[in-house]
Write a protein that holds these residues in place. Structure first.
Motif, PDB file in Angstrom:
ATOM      1  N   LYS A 166       0.871  -1.171   0.000  1.00 56.32           N
ATOM      2  CA  LYS A 166       0.000   0.000   0.000  1.00 56.32           C
ATOM      3  C   LYS A 166       0.909   1.222   0.000  1.00 56.32           C
ATOM      4  O   LYS A 166       1.785   1.339   0.855  1.00 56.32           O
ATOM      5  CB  LYS A 166      -0.921   0.046   1.217  1.00 56.32           C
ATOM      6  N   ILE A 167       0.699   2.095  -0.961  1.00 52.42           N
ATOM      7  CA  ILE A 167       1.478   3.329  -1.067  1.00 52.42           C
ATOM      8  C   ILE A 167       0.515   4.484  -0.869  1.00 52.42           C
ATOM      9  O   ILE A 167      -0.537   4.536  -1.511  1.00 52.42           O
ATOM     10  CB  ILE A 167       2.165   3.448  -2.437  1.00 52.42           C
ATOM     11  N   ARG A 168       0.886   5.410   0.008  1.00 52.72           N
ATOM     12  CA  ARG A 168       0.003   6.528   0.328  1.00 52.72           C
ATOM     13  C   ARG A 168       0.804   7.831   0.290  1.00 52.72           C
ATOM     14  O   ARG A 168       1.807   7.967   0.973  1.00 52.72           O
ATOM     15  CB  ARG A 168      -0.586   6.285   1.724  1.00 52.72           C
ATOM     16  N   ARG A 169       0.318   8.781  -0.503  1.00 53.15           N
ATOM     17  CA  ARG A 169       0.944  10.102  -0.548  1.00 53.15           C
ATOM     18  C   ARG A 169       0.234  11.030   0.429  1.00 53.15           C
ATOM     19  O   ARG A 169       0.854  11.816   1.108  1.00 53.15           O
ATOM     20  CB  ARG A 169       0.896  10.668  -1.965  1.00 53.15           C
ATOM     21  N   ASP A 170      -1.086  10.959   0.453  1.00 51.34           N
ATOM     22  CA  ASP A 170      -1.900  11.779   1.349  1.00 51.34           C
ATOM     23  C   ASP A 170      -3.244  11.077   1.507  1.00 51.34           C
ATOM     24  O   ASP A 170      -3.412   9.953   1.036  1.00 51.34           O
ATOM     25  CB  ASP A 170      -2.066  13.211   0.794  1.00 51.34           C
ATOM     26  N   ALA A 171      -4.195  11.738   2.128  1.00 51.55           N
ATOM     27  CA  ALA A 171      -5.500  11.109   2.386  1.00 51.55           C
ATOM     28  C   ALA A 171      -6.262  10.794   1.100  1.00 51.55           C
ATOM     29  O   ALA A 171      -7.172   9.969   1.109  1.00 51.55           O
ATOM     30  CB  ALA A 171      -6.341  12.006   3.280  1.00 51.55           C
ATOM     31  N   TRP A 172      -5.914  11.425  -0.011  1.00 47.19           N
ATOM     32  CA  TRP A 172      -6.659  11.247  -1.258  1.00 47.19           C
ATOM     33  C   TRP A 172      -5.923  10.419  -2.294  1.00 47.19           C
ATOM     34  O   TRP A 172      -6.515   9.972  -3.254  1.00 47.19           O
ATOM     35  CB  TRP A 172      -6.990  12.616  -1.871  1.00 47.19           C
ATOM     36  N   THR A 173      -4.630  10.229  -2.107  1.00 48.46           N
ATOM     37  CA  THR A 173      -3.840   9.549  -3.128  1.00 48.46           C
ATOM     38  C   THR A 173      -3.168   8.317  -2.545  1.00 48.46           C
ATOM     39  O   THR A 173      -2.192   8.436  -1.798  1.00 48.46           O
ATOM     40  CB  THR A 173      -2.763  10.500  -3.705  1.00 48.46           C
TER      41      THR A 173
END
Length: 190
Positions: free
Chosen positions: A53-60
Motif C-alpha cells: 500500500k502506497i500513500r501520498r496523502d489522504a486522497w492519493t
C-alpha cells in the motif's frame, strides 16, 4: 589396532559433530549471507511481500496484492493489472535498501523536521504470514542526494538513496492513473 571402545567413542563423536552441524550451523547465516545483509535497512525478500500500500496523502493511495509468484494486481483505487516493471523496481529498492547515515533516536520534533510527520510518502508492506512493515519517506537532507526514511517501531531515522522514493512515487502515479513524472514535465514544457 584400536579397541571396540575407542571405535565406538570415535563414532559417537563423529555422530555428535554431524548432528551439531546439521541442526545448528544449517540454521544460521553464512558469513557471505551476513555480509550481504550488512547495512540493509529492511530485512526482507521481495518474494515474501504479499501486499503493498502506497500513500501520498489522504486522497492519493494505491493497494496492490500478489496474485502469483511473479505478479501483483491493483485492487485500489480500481482493479486491474499492476505495472510489473514498476512493482519490481520498488521491491528491489526496498529489498536492497542501504542506510547511508543513521540518526539515532529521533524524537517527534526531529521527525517533523525530517519531513516524516506527515510523511512525504508511506509504503506499507505485508510480508509473509501477517508481518507488517511501514516505511515513511521524508524530505531530502541538506547534503547528498538521499531522503530521510523511518521504519515504524524503530527509533532511528536513516538517510537512504532517493531511488526508493522515486520508485514508490512512480508505482503510485502509474496505479492511480497520473502520468509518470517525466511525462508530466514534458507536458508542462509544451
Amino acid at each position: 589396532m584400536p579397541s571396540a571402545r575407542v571405535t565406538t567413542l570415535m563414532a559417537a563423536l563423529v555422530l555428535l559433530g554431524t548432528g551439531y552441524l546439521f541442526f545448528f550451523e544449517g540454521q544460521s547465516e553464512s558469513t557471505a549471507q551476513h555480509r550481504q545483509g550488512e547495512g540493509r535497512v529492511l530485512r526482507l525478500s521481495a518474494d515474501e511481500v504479499r501486499r503493498i500500500k502506497i500513500r501520498r496523502d489522504a486522497w492519493t493511495s494505491a493497494v496492490l496484492e500478489r496474485v502469483d509468484a511473479h505478479g501483483f494486481r491493483l485492487v485500489e483505487p480500481t482493479e486491474g493489472p499492476a505495472d510489473a516493471a514498476a512493482v519490481q523496481k520498488l521491491l528491489s529498492e526496498l529489498e536492497f535498501l542501504k542506510s547511508h547515515g543513521r540518526l539515532a533516536g529521533a524524537d517527534e520534533a526531529g521527525r517533523v523536521s525530517y519531513g516524516l510527520r506527515p510523511a512525504r510518502l508511506e509504503v506499507d508492506l505485508e510480508v509473509g504470514e501477517g508481518r507488517e512493515v511501514r516505511v515513511s519517506l521524508g524530505s531530502a537532507p541538506p547534503v547528498g542526494g538521499g531522503v530521510y526514511l523511518a521504519v515504524e517501531g524503530e527509533a532511528d531515522v536513516h538517510v537512504v538513496s532517493k531511488h526508493v522514493l522515486e520508485a514508490a512515487s512512480e508505482l503510485l502515479d502509474r496505479s492511480v492513473g497520473a502520468p509518470p513524472p517525466e511525462a508530466a514535465q514534458k507536458e508542462e514544457a509544451r
